[in-house]
Design an enzyme around this catalytic site. Sequence first.
Site, PDB file in Angstrom:
ATOM      1  N   LYS A 272      -9.277   2.522  -2.139  1.00 63.06           N
ATOM      2  CA  LYS A 272      -9.494   2.021  -0.771  1.00 63.06           C
ATOM      3  C   LYS A 272     -10.879   2.414  -0.274  1.00 63.06           C
ATOM      4  O   LYS A 272     -11.261   3.585  -0.311  1.00 63.06           O
ATOM      5  CB  LYS A 272      -8.412   2.584   0.158  1.00 63.06           C
ATOM      6  CG  LYS A 272      -8.370   1.938   1.539  1.00 63.06           C
ATOM      7  CD  LYS A 272      -7.151   2.448   2.310  1.00 63.06           C
ATOM      8  CE  LYS A 272      -6.966   1.718   3.622  1.00 63.06           C
ATOM      9  NZ  LYS A 272      -5.734   2.154   4.313  1.00 63.06           N
TER      10      LYS A 272
ATOM     11  N   GLU B 168       0.839  -1.216   0.000  1.00 64.48           N
ATOM     12  CA  GLU B 168       0.000   0.000   0.000  1.00 64.48           C
ATOM     13  C   GLU B 168       0.867   1.257   0.000  1.00 64.48           C
ATOM     14  O   GLU B 168       1.805   1.368   0.796  1.00 64.48           O
ATOM     15  CB  GLU B 168      -0.887   0.003   1.246  1.00 64.48           C
ATOM     16  CG  GLU B 168      -1.744   1.267   1.388  1.00 64.48           C
ATOM     17  CD  GLU B 168      -2.494   1.332   2.723  1.00 64.48           C
ATOM     18  OE1 GLU B 168      -2.133   0.597   3.664  1.00 64.48           O
ATOM     19  OE2 GLU B 168      -3.456   2.120   2.804  1.00 64.48           O
TER      20      GLU B 168
ATOM     21  N   CYS C 233      -5.362  -2.852   2.788  1.00 64.08           N
ATOM     22  CA  CYS C 233      -5.230  -2.802   4.244  1.00 64.08           C
ATOM     23  C   CYS C 233      -6.576  -2.873   4.979  1.00 64.08           C
ATOM     24  O   CYS C 233      -7.192  -3.910   5.040  1.00 64.08           O
ATOM     25  CB  CYS C 233      -4.437  -1.558   4.644  1.00 64.08           C
ATOM     26  SG  CYS C 233      -3.633  -1.720   6.254  1.00 64.08           S
TER      27      CYS C 233
END
Lengths: 313, 307
Positions: free
Chosen positions: A111, A44, A148
């Site tokens: 994300k 990331e 994540c």
Amino acid sequence: METRRIILAQLGPHLGALEENLARHVEVLGEARDTGADLVVFPELGLTGYQLQDLAGEVAMRLDDPRLARLVAATGDLSAVVSFVEESADHRLFIAAALLEDGEIRQVHRKLHLPTYGLFDERRFFASGDVLRAIPSRLGVGLGIAICEDFWHLSVAQMLALDGAQVLVNVSSSPGRDLAATNEGGLGTATSWRTLMRAYAQLTTSFVVFVNRVGVDESISFWGGSEVIGPAGDTVFSAPLYDEGVFICEVNLADVRRERIALPLLRDERLELQHRELGRIIAERAGLAPDSMVEEGAEGGLDVTGQPGRGAT
Amino acid sequence: MNRPVPAVPLGADGAPLFELPVELAIDTDVARRVIAAFIRGQLRQAGFERAVLGLSGGIDSALVAYLVAEAIGAERLRCVLMPYRTSSPASRADAEVVVASLGCVSEVVEISSMVDGFFGSGDVPGAAGPEGLAASALRRGNFAARMRMAVLYDRSVTWGGLVVGTGNKTESLIGYTTLFGDSACAFNPIGDLYKSQVRQLAAVIGVPERIIRKAPSADLWPGQTDEGEAGFSYPHLDRLLFWRIDKRRSVEEVVAMGFDTALVARVDRMVAAAEFKRQVPPIAKLGPRTAGIDYLYPRRRPGSARS
């Protein structure tokens, strides 16, 4: 054998140093081509570093950015997942992970879940994505990309698998914390992540590829520990904690077929049930339907008793 | 999966070196790796290759000296010993043992003339005037801590190294620090470790047993000890702080765990009263962008490193 070679690029990007990090990505892609890799996964925000704060706008790239084009060109005939700050045409900044294949950007995952609690402050600087899609890939199976915190929400891994992903890729910048001696690997964060990845792999009967960065941004140290977990929850590969490195492992995609026939959890998912009950919960929360969990005397949409009329203020 | 808690190392006399509450036990291998990478990262980002710190003879600064030496090599570390004329000679001797065992560069800077130059000595007033002669031990101690800070920041220039902080989490939380004195630093590798965890790490990294065993002291006056002054033991205090702060337990919950109600109230007050010491001073918000409020950058930005 349906073997695929996956490279986990457990790098330690330098904060805000886009050109330097980009050069390192190009270098790793070159090594990956030489070793006959099928898929290379970078962490990331591997191109920018994590703790950017107001630097986010300064390192952001639009998808037509020539620097991104250099990376696409360096990918050659393999698949790569790279992560950076994406600026949309309407100037929103996203934490993005892109699948690069065949000289083009095949997919950009923005994300979905931006942690803004504890040591995290992502919502202050970034917009959250609204789309979750699995995508066909050169590997011959569907890929599902998540970033994540996306994996700290049960629905994400499940939806990706239901949408056709057989390999779930999670790229992370996970800060290590909770150094209690009783934790596996000495790190509470590592224990939690390892539990999650095994559970997701088993419950979605998919491969889980987790690539977490190393290095230090300001106060925060990132713990690495990248892993590949097989569709039975088995550990295929574990990279060391904290060491920077480019790790190669092989997966046999036939394991997915074997596991899904032996353990047909995905076949047995009740999508219409989920859809119906989620619709009900949404309506109840919005006060558009009677709340089945409400306390007596509470207003619609509230689980607890409120003062009459307070909702109007 | 839970692993067993590691045993506390034994001293030469066969007794445990220190008391380690089970919930505070850390994985020292992981801690050393994280801290070493942290130290190297801080220096790299700032464009420095060296470090400087004040070595008192106590466990905190000794541990940091070992950690810095482990991270970047002892030859890049300068330890400055800064005794005042009433400082304990034993502390100085302990500091010298650390220097000898690490093989790092060291120097002694007596701060007596700096402190006495302000407060005066004997009957002779200093820059503070006659009133200064009657200054309390606390005022003198705080002033001495700030003189040490001034020396370290000068050495930061002459040695070309960043000043490494040596304060631990326990003393920071209860406010046992001097603002702009011992708490001043470029970065702090042990500021998130309780005293009990400092002892645990010190024992495995090789800090001499004598330093680990002796009673913690600010050495503001002869015979002073933290625990004697405060009336609680560090392991007990560390546990209380851990449950109240790290584990977010309420007053009622920690009292139910066996902590004394009055102690809990007193420690809560100390922590709250020291909040200002842990934060950057507020700036009156007037302009469009204000540092720390809506102008938020990493401390070390790309291209900002000293070259």
